[in-house]
Each structure stands twice: as C-alpha cells, then as structure tokens.
Design a protein around this motif. Sequence first.
Motif, PDB file in Angstrom:
ATOM      1  N   GLY A  46       0.816   3.874  -3.011  1.00  0.00           N
ATOM      2  CA  GLY A  46       0.454   5.248  -2.657  1.00  0.00           C
ATOM      3  C   GLY A  46       1.524   6.247  -3.052  1.00  0.00           C
ATOM      4  N   THR A 106      -8.155   8.970   0.232  1.00  0.00           N
ATOM      5  CA  THR A 106      -7.236   9.991  -0.265  1.00  0.00           C
ATOM      6  C   THR A 106      -7.232  10.013  -1.790  1.00  0.00           C
ATOM      7  N   ARG A 107      -7.181   8.838  -2.404  1.00  0.00           N
ATOM      8  CA  ARG A 107      -7.191   8.757  -3.858  1.00  0.00           C
ATOM      9  C   ARG A 107      -8.508   9.275  -4.418  1.00  0.00           C
ATOM     10  N   GLU A 147      -7.914   4.292   4.331  1.00  0.00           N
ATOM     11  CA  GLU A 147      -7.554   5.704   4.254  1.00  0.00           C
ATOM     12  C   GLU A 147      -6.945   6.068   2.899  1.00  0.00           C
ATOM     13  N   SER A 148      -6.136   5.163   2.343  1.00  0.00           N
ATOM     14  CA  SER A 148      -5.512   5.465   1.047  1.00  0.00           C
ATOM     15  C   SER A 148      -6.568   5.571  -0.049  1.00  0.00           C
ATOM     16  N   GLU A 149      -7.608   4.754   0.038  1.00  0.00           N
ATOM     17  CA  GLU A 149      -8.669   4.847  -0.965  1.00  0.00           C
ATOM     18  C   GLU A 149      -9.398   6.184  -0.850  1.00  0.00           C
ATOM     19  N   GLU A 156       1.272   9.227  -5.781  1.00  0.00           N
ATOM     20  CA  GLU A 156       1.608  10.596  -5.374  1.00  0.00           C
ATOM     21  C   GLU A 156       2.674  11.177  -6.295  1.00  0.00           C
ATOM     22  N   ALA A 187       0.833  -1.209   0.000  1.00  0.00           N
ATOM     23  CA  ALA A 187       0.000   0.000   0.000  1.00  0.00           C
ATOM     24  C   ALA A 187       0.864   1.255   0.000  1.00  0.00           C
TER      25      ALA A 187
END
Length: 200
Positions: free
Chosen positions: A60, A115-116, A111-113, A64, A56
């Motif tokens: 990520g 953010t994306r 959380e990464s989803e 970025e 992940a």
Amino acid sequence: MPYDAEDTRRRIFTAAAAEFAERGLAGARVDRIATAARANKQAIYLYYGGKEKLFAAVLGAKLEEVSVSLSFDPDAVAESVGQIFDWYQQHPELIRLLLWEALEGGDESDESERTRRDGFRAKAHRLVDAGAARHLPEEARLRAAQDLLFTLMGLIAWNFAVPRMCRLTLDEDTDQAAIARRRETVVETARALATAVPGS
C-alpha cells in the motif's frame, strides 16, 4: 539512548520491503525481517500485526508513493507514461511486490483494495473529463478510459516484470539497452493509443 518507535517502524518497513520483494509473502520470514531491521519480532507484531498485514502495508505504501510522486496528466498521456516508466525503472521492487500479490494473494476484498479501486476510478474519470472517448455514449466513456488506463499500465509494467524476456526478444546485449529501447516504444505507443481514443 531512548527508544525511538518511529525509527524502529521505519527500519522494519525498509527490511520488510526488501524481504517481500525478494521472497514474496509465503517465502518471507519475520525473523529475517527483524534481523535486517535490528528489531525484535515482537515489534513487528506490535506495529504491523503480523506478516500478512505487514505485506499489505508495504504494498500500500509503495503504491501510494508512486501515486504521490507522479501525476497522470490526461492532456499529456505519453509524457506521463514516460515519467511512470522512469519511476518503475528506479523502483523495481513495486513490480515484484505486485507480482507476488498476484501469485499469493487471496480473493478477499479488503479496505486497501477499495482504496486502490477508488484511485484508479479517479484517474479514469480525469481522462473522461479531459475528453477521452467523447465519441462514445456517456455510460461507455468511463469503461473506455479504464481500458486505456489498464492497457497503459501493462505497457509499462511488463518491461520490468520480465526484463530477461525483454532483452532476448529485442535481441539486445544488456537489460539496460533493452529498457532504453522499450521506453521510447512505450511512450510512442501510449501517444498512439491516446489519440486512437477520439477526444484524448
């Protein structure tokens, strides 16, 4: 020579990016990453918390990187698409990581989803603010911009996801010849799509 934690993290990250791009999450091995990084396995767990979290983190960071390196200019959609196409050609590992994520990733939202999702929403809002789909009712403009954005992403990514199919379909002798031909077509298609959405 004193221990350099940041250098160790960097080496682990670089080795993990190569391992995951080649073998995916399931096929990647922590011991291979550690060996390639000249680090011990404990450092991987200490810094990243395990293989899934390391995957992940790599994905990520690569997303970025493309986001920071390139801006999607709603006033110059075709030119932006050309720049993004070139970036993906120089960084084929991101497409591979995204394909592995699609094949092996779970359905859980994290959380990464979020953010994306927020990043893509911001890009779509910029298209709307630039006048994309202004012929539509206000509540439909964002959806039209999101559809345009995703269509453009697919136009770019598919070339690098299946380079052999690209070469065979276009009847070119080399992947390089096929990709060069596709870049021109993708940029012109992006230009046509952007102007087909009135106000873009």
